[in-house]
Design a protein around this motif. Sequence first.
Motif, PDB file in Angstrom:
ATOM      1  N   ASP A 439      31.854 -64.365   3.789  1.00 25.06           N
ATOM      2  CA  ASP A 439      30.736 -63.888   3.062  1.00 25.06           C
ATOM      3  C   ASP A 439      29.847 -65.279   3.426  1.00 25.06           C
ATOM      4  N   GLY A 440      30.254 -66.485   3.107  1.00 25.01           N
ATOM      5  CA  GLY A 440      29.515 -67.493   3.351  1.00 25.01           C
ATOM      6  C   GLY A 440      28.885 -67.642   4.665  1.00 25.01           C
ATOM      7  N   LEU A 441      29.319 -67.175   5.885  1.00 25.65           N
ATOM      8  CA  LEU A 441      28.750 -67.097   7.163  1.00 25.65           C
ATOM      9  C   LEU A 441      27.391 -66.099   7.405  1.00 25.65           C
ATOM     10  N   ILE A 442      27.391 -65.164   6.233  1.00 26.05           N
ATOM     11  CA  ILE A 442      26.360 -64.345   6.328  1.00 26.05           C
ATOM     12  C   ILE A 442      25.259 -64.334   4.938  1.00 26.05           C
ATOM     13  N   LEU A 443      25.425 -65.656   4.539  1.00 21.47           N
ATOM     14  CA  LEU A 443      24.778 -65.829   3.029  1.00 21.47           C
ATOM     15  C   LEU A 443      23.291 -65.896   3.417  1.00 21.47           C
ATOM     16  N   ILE A 444      22.510 -64.988   2.882  1.00 23.76           N
ATOM     17  CA  ILE A 444      20.915 -65.082   2.912  1.00 23.76           C
ATOM     18  C   ILE A 444      20.682 -65.818   1.320  1.00 23.76           C
ATOM     19  N   GLU A 445      19.679 -66.637   1.578  1.00 13.38           N
ATOM     20  CA  GLU A 445      19.105 -67.125   0.015  1.00 13.38           C
ATOM     21  C   GLU A 445      17.601 -67.070   0.188  1.00 13.38           C
ATOM     22  N   PRO A 446      17.170 -67.012  -1.053  1.00 14.65           N
ATOM     23  CA  PRO A 446      15.627 -66.843  -1.279  1.00 14.65           C
ATOM     24  C   PRO A 446      14.839 -67.857  -0.529  1.00 14.65           C
ATOM     25  N   ALA A 447      14.060 -67.180   0.265  1.00 13.27           N
ATOM     26  CA  ALA A 447      12.946 -68.212   0.928  1.00 13.27           C
ATOM     27  C   ALA A 447      11.647 -67.261   1.099  1.00 13.27           C
ATOM     28  N   PRO A 448      10.481 -67.958   1.426  1.00 13.82           N
ATOM     29  CA  PRO A 448       9.409 -67.116   1.831  1.00 13.82           C
ATOM     30  C   PRO A 448       9.432 -66.125   3.032  1.00 13.82           C
ATOM     31  N   THR A 449       8.770 -64.937   2.913  1.00 13.50           N
ATOM     32  CA  THR A 449       8.622 -63.983   3.824  1.00 13.50           C
ATOM     33  C   THR A 449       7.330 -63.511   3.516  1.00 13.50           C
ATOM     34  N   ASP A 450       6.417 -64.066   4.596  1.00 13.78           N
ATOM     35  CA  ASP A 450       4.990 -63.931   4.256  1.00 13.78           C
ATOM     36  C   ASP A 450       4.384 -63.613   5.536  1.00 13.78           C
ATOM     37  N   ILE A 451       2.995 -63.276   5.503  1.00 10.50           N
ATOM     38  CA  ILE A 451       2.095 -62.927   6.668  1.00 10.50           C
ATOM     39  C   ILE A 451       1.877 -63.954   7.354  1.00 10.50           C
ATOM     40  N   ARG A 452       1.996 -65.256   6.754  1.00 11.99           N
ATOM     41  CA  ARG A 452       1.597 -66.687   7.855  1.00 11.99           C
ATOM     42  C   ARG A 452       3.169 -66.534   8.671  1.00 11.99           C
ATOM     43  N   GLY A 453       4.246 -66.584   8.077  1.00 12.81           N
ATOM     44  CA  GLY A 453       5.543 -66.400   8.786  1.00 12.81           C
ATOM     45  C   GLY A 453       5.322 -65.374  10.012  1.00 12.81           C
ATOM     46  N   ALA A 454       4.798 -63.956   9.520  1.00  9.59           N
ATOM     47  CA  ALA A 454       4.543 -62.969  10.627  1.00  9.59           C
ATOM     48  C   ALA A 454       3.969 -63.326  11.820  1.00  9.59           C
ATOM     49  N   ARG A 455       2.750 -64.001  11.431  1.00  6.56           N
ATOM     50  CA  ARG A 455       1.754 -64.293  12.401  1.00  6.56           C
ATOM     51  C   ARG A 455       2.445 -65.411  13.383  1.00  6.56           C
ATOM     52  N   ASN A 456       3.202 -66.396  12.796  1.00  5.81           N
ATOM     53  CA  ASN A 456       3.916 -67.273  13.708  1.00  5.81           C
ATOM     54  C   ASN A 456       4.893 -66.931  14.770  1.00  5.81           C
ATOM     55  N   LEU A 457       5.652 -65.768  13.940  1.00  4.79           N
ATOM     56  CA  LEU A 457       6.676 -65.014  14.913  1.00  4.79           C
ATOM     57  C   LEU A 457       6.092 -64.354  16.075  1.00  4.79           C
ATOM     58  N   LEU A 458       5.049 -63.488  15.741  1.00  4.28           N
ATOM     59  CA  LEU A 458       4.564 -62.815  16.664  1.00  4.28           C
ATOM     60  C   LEU A 458       3.659 -63.675  17.906  1.00  4.28           C
ATOM     61  N   SER A 459       2.956 -64.576  17.655  1.00  4.73           N
ATOM     62  CA  SER A 459       2.284 -65.449  18.406  1.00  4.73           C
ATOM     63  C   SER A 459       3.063 -66.358  19.321  1.00  4.73           C
ATOM     64  N   VAL A 460       4.206 -66.851  18.941  1.00  7.11           N
ATOM     65  CA  VAL A 460       5.111 -67.579  19.556  1.00  7.11           C
ATOM     66  C   VAL A 460       5.899 -66.657  20.427  1.00  7.11           C
ATOM     67  N   ALA A 461       6.290 -65.436  20.143  1.00  5.28           N
ATOM     68  CA  ALA A 461       7.030 -64.682  20.725  1.00  5.28           C
ATOM     69  C   ALA A 461       6.280 -64.176  21.911  1.00  5.28           C
ATOM     70  N   LEU A 462       5.004 -63.771  21.839  1.00  6.70           N
ATOM     71  CA  LEU A 462       4.323 -63.373  22.894  1.00  6.70           C
ATOM     72  C   LEU A 462       4.109 -64.454  23.938  1.00  6.70           C
ATOM     73  N   GLN A 463       3.821 -65.718  23.334  1.00  2.31           N
ATOM     74  CA  GLN A 463       3.667 -66.765  24.297  1.00  2.31           C
ATOM     75  C   GLN A 463       4.995 -67.179  25.048  1.00  2.31           C
ATOM     76  N   TYR A 464       5.780 -67.044  24.519  1.00  3.05           N
ATOM     77  CA  TYR A 464       7.208 -67.289  25.255  1.00  3.05           C
ATOM     78  C   TYR A 464       7.527 -66.233  26.274  1.00  3.05           C
ATOM     79  N   GLY A 465       7.342 -64.899  26.161  1.00  2.00           N
ATOM     80  CA  GLY A 465       7.599 -63.938  26.938  1.00  2.00           C
ATOM     81  C   GLY A 465       6.716 -64.101  28.335  1.00  2.00           C
ATOM     82  N   ASN A 466       5.572 -64.711  27.811  1.00  2.00           N
ATOM     83  CA  ASN A 466       4.348 -65.008  29.087  1.00  2.00           C
ATOM     84  C   ASN A 466       4.706 -66.241  29.827  1.00  2.00           C
ATOM     85  N   ALA A 467       5.212 -67.314  28.997  1.00  2.00           N
ATOM     86  CA  ALA A 467       5.887 -68.307  29.853  1.00  2.00           C
ATOM     87  C   ALA A 467       6.979 -67.906  30.716  1.00  2.00           C
ATOM     88  N   PHE A 468       7.643 -67.184  30.233  1.00  2.00           N
ATOM     89  CA  PHE A 468       9.115 -66.936  30.875  1.00  2.00           C
ATOM     90  C   PHE A 468       8.708 -66.102  32.159  1.00  2.00           C
TER      91      PHE A 468
END
Length: 631
Positions: A439-468
């Motif tokens: 159970d400890g190896l899949i333990l999720i704890e409360p933390a921010p899940t927000d639009i700023r986080g989504a933008r960061n995820l999207l932006s860097v993922a797109l840039q990484y695919g481009n760099a690749f």
Amino acid sequence: MSIIIRDNLKETYRDVYTAEALSALSALAHFNKRIKAVMATRLKRRTDRRQQHQRITFLDPESVIPGTSIRVQDARDGKFEGSPIPADLQRQWIQGTGPAAKPNAPVENSIRNVAYALLSGADGWMFDGEDALGQITTMSLDNQRNLKLAIHKDPVFLKAAEQVAAEMNRWAVSFLGREIITDWGNQLNFTTKIFRARGLHLDDRHIRDAEGTALAASIVDATLYVVNNYQALQQAGSSVVLYLPKIQTAEEAAVWNELLTALENHLGLETGTIKVYVLVEQLEATHQLMEIRAVLGKHFVGYNTGRWDYINSVSDAMAWDKTFINPNIEAITMTYGYMRNYEDRVRRAVNTPDLHGNFALWQGGMEPNIPVGSEAGVSASMQKAVAGAGREQREGASGKWVAHWKMVHIVRPVWAEIGAANQLGRAFPRLTYTQADADGLILIEPAPTDIRGARNLLSVALQYGNAFGQGMQAAALKPADFFGNDDILYLMEDMATGEIRLSILWEWLHKGATLTEDDPETGTKAGAVFSEELYRKLLDEEYEKLLKAASKDVYENSKTTTLPIALEIANVYILSEVKPPWFIDLLNINLNNLDLAVAKNRIGLYMNTLKTEGKRITENLDFAPTNPVAS
């Protein structure tokens, strides 16, 4: 000969594809079927977990590890013959990581990567053949060529090293107030050379076996590196060391062990001459750490805790569970929930002795920061880097990784001030195998899940695919909203960091992640669900920012070539109900392709094959038989 090499590469790279190397590749090509079989088994386990809503479990202690005669409980009790740590691996306070080649560069320029590495002052350098090495054109062969030239101290390398040493000293004087290299020729002997081969899940782009099946990249990478360099390394008093990535089970580790033993036998070397670290990058592997160590036996010297790949593996293994949703990527540090439990299991596994009392090394995680930016930004980031290194040292690591040579002299003092070469044998409780551990190896704890986080995820993922697509599998990136802001530093990103961003976004969309913060820009309120409509809005906005970015951040010529393909891949990945097993698969089938229409056809072929046949397309589609080979 039992292998087929495409085009005229056998002649163009005759210094890499030597007679000795070709003989060894032919002798080991029969392992291709075994590797394909265990990869098919791996994919079936993944499919079964998704369809039957299964969690990963520990092995039956009375069972025998598949492919071996080792009982699981004996492995856990240390009843196996391991390896003492060679002299040049006893102290590995800092290991740098990065490729030995650059895309589309002449050897005189490309080989400078190796010079920076070996003059950096790092105790070891993991020259990457996998996540950080671009694979366009013939970069995997350029990587092998440069390593051979450097290890044999060819004049072309020595000339580059002399020039690089002067450049490094100029930087050091400006940043550290002192030179870091006094005798560049002698400094080249300081750093232990280590090579990371590609994982069992990847195919080589240039070689097929006699039946026309793409040859596993693991066979190619390990064979070319060892055959071309073992004699020079041994003559210099150095060990032959590999990092083995993406291992999920002890059965897969056993395949590696057989492959390496067969290579040693072919070369007339004693079993255990080749030493290996295992990157613990997969959730399933944390359930079988002692078993993996046992089957690698005399080859095994240590583990590395690689944060990014591991996050992705947990996300992937729990893709079926609607309650498992990762937060913003910035929140998932090594002290977060399942990550700290993972790290704890690794340190306990390395400090369990084998039959002869041998312990193993634990190399800590990656420091992705680069000291380039504003004075305030660099100062804050370097303090964070040093603090992170200090935490790992206190927890029991014998060293850590850095992603850039400039970080060596900033982070290495954390260990140098302590003075001990390593932390072998430091007392920790032995591993247990309870439900609470699982159970400890899949333990999720409360933390921010927000639009700023989504933008960061999207932006860097797109840039990484481009760099690749541009041949840079390791690239300094940051979210588009911070372009031009030198207080926010670029971070070195590789395949794993690109993949986990898409994986988290897939979770948010398909599991209905609840946002934890208000976002005035989009009008989204805390408590709202991350919807497809919101995802598409953010994707359009973040993509538009990249199209408008200066060439410093997004190459102008990529905006009509590789960037649209990166967008298509990201969108298909995130929207697909059946989660792709590897981001790199979709990128690999589009290497050297700049045509969006062709890319869409290939992506469609891949996803259709995955959904209808339960198979991955892993071969080079530009070097293919009539019907693509799936594995």
